[in-house]
Motif scaffolding. Structure first.
Motif, PDB file in Angstrom:
ATOM      1  N   PHE A  18       0.552  -1.262   0.032  1.00 23.01           N
ATOM      2  CA  PHE A  18      -0.501  -0.047  -0.040  1.00 23.01           C
ATOM      3  C   PHE A  18       0.718   0.876   0.428  1.00 23.01           C
ATOM      4  O   PHE A  18       0.962   2.470  -0.598  1.00 23.01           O
ATOM      5  CB  PHE A  18      -1.105  -0.150   1.255  1.00 23.01           C
ATOM      6  N   SER A  62      -2.733   3.216  10.759  1.00 22.01           N
ATOM      7  CA  SER A  62      -1.948   1.560   9.982  1.00 22.01           C
ATOM      8  C   SER A  62      -1.220   1.987   8.545  1.00 22.01           C
ATOM      9  O   SER A  62      -1.261   3.595   8.498  1.00 22.01           O
ATOM     10  CB  SER A  62      -3.212   1.522   8.357  1.00 22.01           C
ATOM     11  N   ASP A  76      -5.765   5.734   5.087  1.00 24.34           N
ATOM     12  CA  ASP A  76      -5.762   5.037   3.919  1.00 24.34           C
ATOM     13  C   ASP A  76      -5.244   5.157   2.341  1.00 24.34           C
ATOM     14  O   ASP A  76      -4.970   6.907   2.520  1.00 24.34           O
ATOM     15  CB  ASP A  76      -7.402   5.539   3.371  1.00 24.34           C
ATOM     16  N   SER A  77      -4.374   4.301   1.703  1.00 26.28           N
ATOM     17  CA  SER A  77      -3.611   4.749   1.095  1.00 26.28           C
ATOM     18  C   SER A  77      -4.731   5.979  -0.578  1.00 26.28           C
ATOM     19  O   SER A  77      -4.329   6.636  -1.158  1.00 26.28           O
ATOM     20  CB  SER A  77      -3.232   3.244  -0.312  1.00 26.28           C
ATOM     21  N   ASP A  78      -5.285   5.173  -0.836  1.00 24.86           N
ATOM     22  CA  ASP A  78      -6.265   5.815  -2.084  1.00 24.86           C
ATOM     23  C   ASP A  78      -6.926   7.310  -1.142  1.00 24.86           C
ATOM     24  O   ASP A  78      -6.912   8.134  -2.469  1.00 24.86           O
ATOM     25  CB  ASP A  78      -7.627   4.776  -2.370  1.00 24.86           C
TER      26      ASP A  78
END
Ligand code: GSH
Length: 125
Positions: A18, A62, A76-78
């Motif tokens: 990610f 995360s 969140d990567s996106d």
């Protein structure tokens, strides 16, 4: 610090697929030099330092994680890509290397991960 001088900080974990999305996005968008990247190898002091830094700001820690505006953290990567892209008016869907990674190695890794989890579950049943 005001919005003019603020530089986003991006927190990345080594060997994380990610986080690789973010690394590619930063290079392909030309944003790499506009952000501060803090990365860590699991099990090091740097990991403890980074978890201590982001932990109080996130419901669940995360990686990748980022401080995208003063006091505003995302994990969140996106979401991180969308937010950074919006800030400079670029479209991540038009980035060929990012697209190739997402549709190729990243998707394969996710498929292998899911299959591995399913096999483990079956083995334990
Ligand atoms: N949906 C998240 C998933 C990120 C994720 O699962 N990252 C893993 C590392 S590859 C993680 O942070 N695991 C928990 C941890 O290291 O504390 C995203 O796209 O950013």
């Amino acid at each position: 610090m005001n919005d003019q001088t603020f530089r986003p900080t991006i927190y990345l974990k080594d060997k994380c697929p990610f986080c690789m999305k973010i690394r590619i996005f930063l290079l392909e968008s030309g944003l790499r030099d506009s952000v501060e990247v803090k990365d860590f190898t699991p099990g090091t002091d740097a990991e403890q330092q980074i978890r201590g830094e982001v932990g109080p700001h996130l419901e669940k820690v995360s990686f990748p994680a980022a401080q995208v505006a003063p006091g505003e953290y995302l994990a969140d990567s996106d979401g991180i890509i969308a937010r950074l892209a919006q800030g400079v008016g670029v479209d991540p869907a038009q980035m060929p290397v990012l697209k190739a990674y997402l549709e190729g190695p990243f998707q394969s890794l996710m498929t292998l991960f899911r299959e591995n989890m399913e096999l483990k579950k079956q083995q334990q049943a």
